[in-house]
Motif scaffolding. Structure first.
Motif, PDB file in Angstrom:
ATOM      1  N   GLU A 274       7.217 -30.457 -10.719  1.00 31.18           N
ATOM      2  CA  GLU A 274       6.775 -29.307  -9.912  1.00 31.18           C
ATOM      3  C   GLU A 274       5.282 -29.047 -10.066  1.00 31.18           C
ATOM      4  N   LEU A 275       4.722 -29.427 -11.209  1.00 33.94           N
ATOM      5  CA  LEU A 275       3.292 -29.247 -11.430  1.00 33.94           C
ATOM      6  C   LEU A 275       2.467 -30.350 -10.774  1.00 33.94           C
ATOM      7  N   ALA A 276       3.031 -31.549 -10.680  1.00 31.21           N
ATOM      8  CA  ALA A 276       2.273 -32.716 -10.218  1.00 31.21           C
ATOM      9  C   ALA A 276       1.600 -32.526  -8.866  1.00 31.21           C
ATOM     10  N   PRO A 277       2.237 -31.913  -7.862  1.00 34.58           N
ATOM     11  CA  PRO A 277       1.563 -31.760  -6.560  1.00 34.58           C
ATOM     12  C   PRO A 277       0.310 -30.883  -6.619  1.00 34.58           C
ATOM     13  N   GLN A 278       0.166 -30.121  -7.702  1.00 28.86           N
ATOM     14  CA  GLN A 278      -1.005 -29.257  -7.837  1.00 28.86           C
ATOM     15  C   GLN A 278      -2.208 -29.987  -8.436  1.00 28.86           C
ATOM     16  N   CYS A 279      -2.006 -31.233  -8.873  1.00 33.73           N
ATOM     17  CA  CYS A 279      -3.110 -32.009  -9.449  1.00 33.73           C
ATOM     18  C   CYS A 279      -4.136 -32.358  -8.357  1.00 33.73           C
ATOM     19  N   ARG A 280      -5.379 -32.507  -8.755  1.00 31.46           N
ATOM     20  CA  ARG A 280      -6.444 -32.807  -7.803  1.00 31.46           C
ATOM     21  C   ARG A 280      -6.223 -34.167  -7.152  1.00 31.46           C
ATOM     22  N   PHE A 281      -5.768 -35.148  -7.940  1.00 33.12           N
ATOM     23  CA  PHE A 281      -5.579 -36.506  -7.424  1.00 33.12           C
ATOM     24  C   PHE A 281      -4.092 -36.798  -7.231  1.00 33.12           C
ATOM     25  N   ARG A 282      -3.770 -37.394  -6.087  1.00 35.04           N
ATOM     26  CA  ARG A 282      -2.376 -37.664  -5.759  1.00 35.04           C
ATOM     27  C   ARG A 282      -1.741 -38.632  -6.753  1.00 35.04           C
ATOM     28  N   ASP A 283      -2.519 -39.608  -7.248  1.00 34.07           N
ATOM     29  CA  ASP A 283      -1.977 -40.601  -8.174  1.00 34.07           C
ATOM     30  C   ASP A 283      -2.307 -40.241  -9.628  1.00 34.07           C
ATOM     31  N   CYS A 284      -2.418 -38.970  -9.922  1.00 36.00           N
ATOM     32  CA  CYS A 284      -2.771 -38.514 -11.272  1.00 36.00           C
ATOM     33  C   CYS A 284      -1.758 -39.015 -12.293  1.00 36.00           C
ATOM     34  N   SER A 285      -2.258 -39.559 -13.399  1.00 38.91           N
ATOM     35  CA  SER A 285      -1.380 -40.053 -14.470  1.00 38.91           C
ATOM     36  C   SER A 285      -1.093 -38.973 -15.507  1.00 38.91           C
TER      37      SER A 285
ATOM     38  N   GLY B  18      -8.900 -31.801 -13.144  1.00 35.24           N
ATOM     39  CA  GLY B  18      -8.057 -31.089 -12.189  1.00 35.24           C
ATOM     40  C   GLY B  18      -6.585 -31.392 -12.321  1.00 35.24           C
ATOM     41  N   CYS B  19      -6.160 -31.864 -13.502  1.00 35.27           N
ATOM     42  CA  CYS B  19      -4.737 -32.192 -13.720  1.00 35.27           C
ATOM     43  C   CYS B  19      -3.976 -30.911 -14.061  1.00 35.27           C
ATOM     44  N   ALA B  20      -3.030 -30.526 -13.222  1.00 38.48           N
ATOM     45  CA  ALA B  20      -2.256 -29.302 -13.439  1.00 38.48           C
ATOM     46  C   ALA B  20      -1.316 -29.438 -14.630  1.00 38.48           C
ATOM     47  N   VAL B  21      -0.862 -30.660 -14.899  1.00 40.14           N
ATOM     48  CA  VAL B  21       0.052 -30.884 -16.026  1.00 40.14           C
ATOM     49  C   VAL B  21      -0.685 -30.686 -17.345  1.00 40.14           C
ATOM     50  N   GLN B  22      -1.878 -31.284 -17.452  1.00 39.64           N
ATOM     51  CA  GLN B  22      -2.662 -31.106 -18.672  1.00 39.64           C
ATOM     52  C   GLN B  22      -3.109 -29.644 -18.833  1.00 39.64           C
ATOM     53  N   ALA B  23      -3.341 -28.979 -17.724  1.00 40.00           N
ATOM     54  CA  ALA B  23      -3.705 -27.563 -17.792  1.00 40.00           C
ATOM     55  C   ALA B  23      -2.549 -26.735 -18.360  1.00 40.00           C
ATOM     56  N   ALA B  24      -1.313 -27.114 -18.019  1.00 40.96           N
ATOM     57  CA  ALA B  24      -0.141 -26.413 -18.550  1.00 40.96           C
ATOM     58  C   ALA B  24      -0.002 -26.657 -20.045  1.00 40.96           C
ATOM     59  N   VAL B  25      -0.333 -27.875 -20.477  1.00 40.69           N
ATOM     60  CA  VAL B  25      -0.303 -28.177 -21.915  1.00 40.69           C
ATOM     61  C   VAL B  25      -1.337 -27.323 -22.636  1.00 40.69           C
ATOM     62  N   ALA B  26      -2.537 -27.254 -22.074  1.00 41.25           N
ATOM     63  CA  ALA B  26      -3.607 -26.461 -22.687  1.00 41.25           C
ATOM     64  C   ALA B  26      -3.265 -24.979 -22.727  1.00 41.25           C
ATOM     65  N   ALA B  27      -2.522 -24.506 -21.745  1.00 41.56           N
ATOM     66  CA  ALA B  27      -2.156 -23.093 -21.682  1.00 41.56           C
ATOM     67  C   ALA B  27      -0.946 -22.773 -22.559  1.00 41.56           C
TER      68      ALA B  27
END
Length: 344
Positions: free
Chosen positions: A277-288, A294-303
């Motif tokens: 659910e977080l992946a579509p919010q990433c800046r890049f479509r092919d984000c790893s 701009g990675c929404a997943v890593q931002a969730a980890v940081a938060a």
């Protein structure tokens, strides 16, 4: 009050039959008899019919590896000759190292009881692999925590298991107690099929004996956990179908030391839905989801809203799945079986 299986009054519906299978019967096949596969061995198979257990007669060159316990097959009424395998509603299968095809575990299972114990056997990563297996097959997973009577406080285990997947049912039981049947009754009703999976020594055979109300003469052999390393001893050596006192059916399986994943994209997405659910919010479509800006997943980890260990386990399973995926998954993991048999 629970009722036991009475073979003199069994119907196909009691065995797990539904319109899904009825719709597969051709007009020229109405004289054939549907039976449900109960055991599969290298050169022989048995089945459960409305009249009771039968030994199937196999056509020449039949490869029993293409059949799973829980399958529905059509047979000749007098000789019990196997004629055709019906399409499966669900199929549990696993990747085996070095094999070209997956190993079939069980077919037409409604609920998968993932059995682990309230001790050192509890392992997040292994349970997640079982959940992927269930999700991909389209079965309902339920984590069953055994040895609850030997644990001072089961709540930490219940919480850890519930966090593995959204809306996951988790039940703690004493597998030797009749109360286990009461706790698991919602999934064991008439015509329902459950399968037991888990590592050796967690109490699968004990739980089966309780669910099926087996006598001391017919009970599955049980074995304990080795002291010192909490590793189980193998007691179940093959898969088999058994009636449950609630009117359903249970498929017992041997303990699995390893469980590789492959062709399980749907199963992974369901298991790690919060990451998906977080992946579509990433800046890049092919984000790893590793170092990209701009990675929404890593931002969730940081938060602090996403466990970094959880992300690491997702990454490991996703990479393993990519390496082992050689064909596209069918609907709900139900790939077309290689053996189809001949229609009359």
């Amino acid at each position: 009050m629970y009722h036991s299986i009475n073979h003199s009054t069994l119907s196909l519906v009691d065995l797990g039959w539904s319109e899904f299978f009825d719709d597969q019967i051709g007009s020229d096949e109405t004289g054939l008899v549907p039976v449900r596969v109960a055991t599969v061995h290298r050169s022989r198979m048995t089945a459960q019919s409305v009249a009771g257990p039968v030994k199937l007669r196999l056509p020449p060159k039949t490869n029993t590896a293409y059949f799973a316990v829980g399958d529905w097959v059509l047979t000749e009424p007098r000789t019990h000759l196997l004629v055709r395998l019906l399409e499966r509603h669900t199929l549990l299968q696993r990747q085996t190292e070095g094999a070209r095809t997956s190993q079939l575990i069980a077919a037409n299972v409604d609920t998968l009881f993932i059995v682990t114990s309230c001790n050192e056997d509890f392992n997040h990563a292994r349970l997640e692999r079982y959940l992927v297996l269930a999700n991909e097959a389209g079965t309902t997973p339920v984590v069953v925590l055994t040895k609850a009577d030997q644990t001072a406080d089961v709540s930490p285990f219940l919480q850890k298991a519930a966090e593995l997947q959204r809306d996951l049912d988790v039940v703690a039981v004493n597998a030797k107690s009749d109360e286990a049947m009461t706790a698991l009754a919602p999934w064991c009703g008439a015509g329902q099929t459950v399968a037991l999976v888990g590592s050796s020594g967690v109490g699968k055979s004990t739980l089966l004996n309780t669910l099926a109300a087996k006598s001391s003469e017919t009970a599955q052999p049980t074995g304990g956990i080795r002291k010192g390393d909490d590793k189980g001893r193998h007691t179940t050596t093959s898969r088999s179908l058994h009636p449950i006192i609630g009117g359903g059916w249970v498929i017992d399986t041997p303990g699995m030391r390893t469980l590789h994943v492959g062709d399980v994209g749907i199963g992974l997405d369901i298991l790690f839905s919060e990451i998906m659910e977080l992946a579509p919010q990433c800046r890049f479509r092919d984000c790893s989801h590793t170092q990209e800006p701009g990675c929404a997943v890593q931002a969730a980890v940081a938060a602090g809203t996403l466990d970094p260990e959880r992300l690491a386990r997702w990454r490991k399973l996703a990479e393993e799945n990519r390496g082992n995926s050689v064909t596209e998954s069918g609907p709900r993991g139900n790939k077309t079986p290689e053996f189809r048999g001949k229609r009359r």
